[in-house]
Design an enzyme around this catalytic site. Structure first.
Site, short mmCIF file in Angstrom:
data_model
loop_
_atom_site.label_atom_id
_atom_site.label_comp_id
_atom_site.label_asym_id
_atom_site.label_seq_id
_atom_site.Cartn_x
_atom_site.Cartn_y
_atom_site.Cartn_z
CD GLU A 10 -16.42 -30.85 22.80
OE1 GLU A 10 -15.59 -30.19 23.32
OE2 GLU A 10 -17.54 -31.03 23.16
CB CYS A 41 -16.04 -28.42 26.66
SG CYS A 41 -17.58 -28.93 25.98
P1 NAI Z 1 -13.01 -38.70 30.69
O1 NAI Z 1 -13.22 -38.43 29.81
O2 NAI Z 1 -11.96 -40.13 31.82
O3 NAI Z 1 -14.74 -39.22 30.74
C1 NAI Z 1 -15.09 -38.38 29.97
C2 NAI Z 1 -16.24 -39.43 30.00
O4 NAI Z 1 -16.03 -40.12 29.01
C3 NAI Z 1 -16.84 -40.35 31.27
O5 NAI Z 1 -18.24 -39.94 31.86
C4 NAI Z 1 -16.95 -41.67 31.03
O6 NAI Z 1 -18.33 -42.38 30.27
C5 NAI Z 1 -16.31 -41.59 29.24
N1 NAI Z 1 -14.51 -42.34 29.72
C6 NAI Z 1 -13.86 -42.88 30.73
N2 NAI Z 1 -12.93 -43.66 30.16
C7 NAI Z 1 -13.17 -43.91 29.41
C8 NAI Z 1 -12.34 -44.91 28.31
N3 NAI Z 1 -11.07 -45.30 28.54
N4 NAI Z 1 -12.41 -44.95 26.92
C9 NAI Z 1 -13.84 -44.31 26.51
N5 NAI Z 1 -14.47 -43.41 27.36
C10 NAI Z 1 -14.01 -43.82 28.30
O7 NAI Z 1 -12.52 -37.65 31.64
P2 NAI Z 1 -12.28 -37.08 33.21
O8 NAI Z 1 -11.79 -37.92 33.80
O9 NAI Z 1 -14.17 -37.00 33.75
O10 NAI Z 1 -12.74 -35.59 32.90
C11 NAI Z 1 -11.09 -35.00 33.36
C12 NAI Z 1 -10.88 -34.09 32.33
O11 NAI Z 1 -11.74 -33.83 30.99
C13 NAI Z 1 -11.78 -33.13 33.28
O12 NAI Z 1 -11.21 -32.25 34.26
C14 NAI Z 1 -11.91 -31.98 31.53
O13 NAI Z 1 -10.95 -30.60 31.57
C15 NAI Z 1 -12.14 -32.56 30.77
N6 NAI Z 1 -13.14 -33.20 29.83
C16 NAI Z 1 -13.46 -32.30 28.73
C17 NAI Z 1 -15.32 -32.85 28.92
C18 NAI Z 1 -16.06 -32.50 27.24
O14 NAI Z 1 -17.08 -31.72 27.76
N7 NAI Z 1 -15.34 -31.59 26.29
C19 NAI Z 1 -16.28 -33.73 29.39
C20 NAI Z 1 -15.58 -34.31 30.14
C21 NAI Z 1 -14.38 -33.98 30.60
#
Ligand code: NAI
Ligand code: MG
Length: 537
Positions: free
Chosen positions: A246, A280
């Protein structure tokens, strides 16, 4: 070797988590040794083998316990969510705690219907001797990686459905929200789920992917950025582990000329700026038909002028952003748009921040609500996910233009249509490329466990919530019974000769061919084969 006693105990890193709305320290960051993950998966797998056999009514009893636990601890939960994310306690209650309380009960009621054994209707008289039953069985141990924007609301659906469908679970929550993860663990324990069936693991984002995929999980749920989702899917692909992703959206809201304008303006503000715009499925782009553009805009600006932002209290509407990276990213998207001709029409009043306490260690991450008028969709504000309280508004001349522009994005999570004409709304909804369409509302269906959540295009793979989530945490198993087990052979088993080929050709023509003469010829060939093989019966 990890000493036995320390196996499942995280250690303190000496680093801290700060409340992004006040700058106050809230907890020390914990970390597990990544080598504990395979041990957790092993323990969960052992527990799962027993759990799977437990009668469903007993599983359901625990689901009800979990829902009650959430209701009893709602204020503690909302408070912890607010401290970790910077949102208000009311937002946390409305969008996370309340839906989660409903979710446990909902999945416990719904799962038996979705996994119920199904007798499959035979596709052809040729399989007169077969009886097929389709089952759905647990995947095994499910790995869940959840983000910081809805640290309770997002993972609890996946945890609830996974456990109740008979799986074990290993959960990693975003580091910023570890205290909320600890509460999820407490919830599962105190609701009475078997020890070792559920594990919470604290790992760095950069470590969790490999730790999970090499640790033996059978299915991975990830919610976060498209970039990270892509990397995880590639890694999972190498090991053929199924994933559900997601990955956020760039949601459009279409305001048609017969829209309920006051509701539309208030709804845009709610869905676009609650959680400080870090949803999101939040409103990002608003396309408004020209005849109502000015009125809508003035109502929207009026709404934005009244927004009260500040640290959690009952007197503010929204809180802060959650991370400094988000603030930088949102600011750069806005600056880029403004330097390319977009116009800043309105900004919400300054945040109501009390004087900073001496314990404050970090500047609060407030970002004002902004209404930006923009004519073209090519910049990062309109093309990328904007995780901040920015409402980009654009006038359109036709319904067609609104649809084209709404679909002109690589994302497709949710979208909304605002109109008092059911026919028009339905017509526009049918042409929008998104996994969730709401009419005269936006975003809130994430709070309804019965509505599938997930998107088209780069917004992800698979669905959470609803029956599709239950399907994601189970796998299909079909058992095909022979009704005539005393028959010595099937007619097409060796020894083979030309009558077999001809007979099968006849069967095909009879079952699927055209014209009575050809089909009768098919009967003749099939009969020849049957007569020749009569001794098998
Ligand atoms: P990200 O995808 O790096 O982090 C989201 C979560 O994934 C983190 O809280 C962490 O638990 C985990 N994560 C981080 N790096 C990972 C890796 N290499 N392998 C597995 N898990 C990992 O996103 P970030 O940097 O926090 O936010 C960047 C952008 O992503 C935001 O600006 C937004 O646009 C989007 N985002 C979308 C979300 C949603 O609800 N679909 C939630 C968070 C971010
Ligand atoms: Mg955007």
């Amino acid at each position: 070797m990890i000493p036995l006693n320390d196996r499942f105990e995280p250690r303190s890193t000496g680093a801290w988590i700060y409340n992004p709305a006040t700058g106050e320290r809230i907890a020390e960051i914990l970390e597990h040794d990544p080598r504990t993950v395979p041990l957790m998966v092993q323990e969960a797998r052992k527990a799962q083998a027993e759990w799977e056999k437990i009668p469903y009514k007993d599983k359901k009893r625990l689901a009800y316990e979990a829902s009650r636990w959430i209701a009893t601890h709602a204020d503690i939960l909302a408070g912890s969510i607010a401290r970790c994310t910077g949102k208000t306690r009311t937002e946390a209650l409305a969008t996370e705690v309340l839906p989660a309380g409903i979710a446990f009960r909902y999945y416990s009621e719904r799962i038996p219907h979705v996994v119920r054994p199904k007798h499959l209707k035979s596709s052809s008289f040729l399989f007169y001797n077969k009886k097929s039953i389709q089952y759905r069985v647990p995947c095994g141990v499910v790995g869940i990686i959840s983000p910081w924007n809805y640290p309770f609301g997002i993972p609890v659906h996946e945890v609830a459905a996974s456990l109740l469908a008979g799986n074990g679970v290993v959960l990693k929550v975003a580091t910023q929200c570890q205290p909320v993860g600890e509460l999820i663990q407490q919830l599962i324990r105190e609701a009475g789920f078997p020890k070792d069936l559920f594990h919470l693991v604290h790992l760095k984002g950069t470590e969790v992917g490999h730790a999970f995929l090499d640790g033996g999980i059978d299915k991975l749920f990830f919610t976060g950025s498209t970039e990270t989702g892509r990397v995880l899917m590639q890694e999972a692909g190498k090991r053929l582990i199924p994933v559900s992703l997601e990955l956020g959206g760039n949601d459009a809201m279409i305001v048609l000329s017969d829209a309920p304008l006051e509701r539309a303006a208030a709804g845009a503000v709610w869905a676009g700026v609650s959680n400080c715009g870090q949803s999101c499925g939040g409103v990002e782009r608003i396309y408004v038909e020209r005849p109502v553009y000015d009125t809508f805009l003035s109502l929207l600006r009026q709404e934005v002028r009244q927004i009260r932002q500040g640290p959690d209290s009952f007197d503010v509407d929204i809180g802060s952003l959650t991370t400094e990276e988000q603030r930088r990213k949102v600011m750069s998207q806005v600056e880029e748009a403004l330097s390319h001709g977009a116009r800043l029409l309105e900004t919400s009043p300054s945040p109501l921040t009390p004087p900073l306490a001496p314990t404050v260690n970090q500047t609060p991450l407030f970002y004002p609500v902004q209404v930006i008028e923009i004519d073209d969709d090519t910049g990062s504000l309109m093309q990328e996910e904007t995780f901040g309280p920015v409402l980009a508004v654009s006038v359109v001349d036709t319904e067609e233009e609104a649809i084209q522009r709404a679909n002109n994005t690589s994302y497709g999570l949710t979208a909304s249509v605002w109109s008092l004409s059911k026919d028009r709304a339905a017509q526009v909804a049918s042409r929008l490329q998104a996994g969730v369409i709401t009419i005269n509302d936006h975003l809130m269906s994430h709070g309804m466990p019965e509505t599938p959540w997930g998107g088209f295009k780069q917004s992800g793979i698979g669905r959470t919530h609803g029956d599709p989530l239950i399907e994601e945490v189970t796998q299909v198993k079909v058992v095909v019974w022979e009704k005539l087990p005393r028959m010595k052979r099937n007619i097409y088993w060796p020894p083979i000769d030309s009558t077999v080929y001809e007979g099968l050709m006849g069967a095909l023509v009879l079952a699927a061919g055209k014209g009575i003469r050809r089909r009768l010829e098919g009967v003749r060939k099939l009969l020849r084969l049957l007569i020749k093989r009569v001794r098998y019966f």
